[in-house]
Write a protein that holds these residues in place. Structure first.
Motif: not given
Length: 223
Positions: A158, A160-161
């Motif tokens: 991901d 965003d992570e």
């Protein structure tokens, strides 16, 4: 009989007239003949003028005859000049007409060739062909895009992570730098020297005392 037939010996009624090239050639030959005639007449005019001057005082009758011949030659020369102008104009007109004929002939030939080239062409088939070409180009572009896209590398993460983890690392590095800066406040300062400063040289003190004595002595003398 046509005008060309009368001028250049064409056939009788229903006979084929001369071609443009033949007529042009005949006119050029006529121009050459008349030009030679001009040169001949100019020489004759000069000769008659010399004869008239030679006999002007000796033989007036011969001088007058020479001048009459000179006038006839000059008249012929003037007529030839006019004829040459007419022939030159007619020749140029024929040359232009012949050029236009050749141009039109070649344009007609090109038009027939173009018609033959398009004879087996159908506009609907052309449109279908162009549509097929467009579709194939779009398909080729899609294939290129699919091939250039990475497969199986990073799709399971991901984004965003990953950005959040990067922010944490940057914050840790910032905190570490601040701690290193704060630690410098506890660094011990250097001690004040315990030894006293060196005293003034004795010679300087003796000079000051001697000056004071001189000052007191001068004051007493003044009183």
């Amino acid at each position: 009989m046509s005008v060309f037939g009368k001028l250049f010996g064409g056939g009788g009624k229903g006979g084929k007239g001369p071609s443009a090239q033949e007529a042009i050639q005949k006119l050029r030959e006529t121009e050459e003949m008349l030009t030679k005639k001009q040169v001949f007449l100019e020489k004759k005019i000069d000769q008659e003028l010399i004869t008239a001057k030679k006999n002007g005082t000796k033989n007036k009758r011969a001088a007058l005859q020479a001048l009459k011949r000179k006038k006839r030659y000059e008249k012929q020369l003037t007529q030839i000049d006019g004829t040459l102008s007419t022939i030159e104009f007619q020749r140029e007109a024929l040359e232009n007409a012949n050029t236009n004929t050749e141009v039109l002939k070649n344009m007609g030939f090109a038009a027939k060739a173009m018609k033959a080239a398009h004879e087996n062409m159908d506009i609907d088939k052309v449109d279908d062909l162009m549509q097929d070409i467009t579709e194939q180009q779009e398909l080729a572009q899609e294939i290129s895009d699919a091939i250039s896209k990475p497969v199986g590398f990073g799709d399971e993460f991901d984004e965003d992570e990953l950005l959040a983890e990067l922010d944490e690392l940057e914050q840790e590095e910032l905190d570490k730098n601040l701690l290193e800066i704060g630690g410098t406040e506890n660094v011990p300062l250097p001690n004040v020297p315990s030894t006293s400063l060196p005293s003034r040289p004795a010679k300087k003190e003796d000079e000051d005392e001697h000056d004071m004595e001189d000052l007191q002595r001068w004051a007493m003398e003044a009183n």
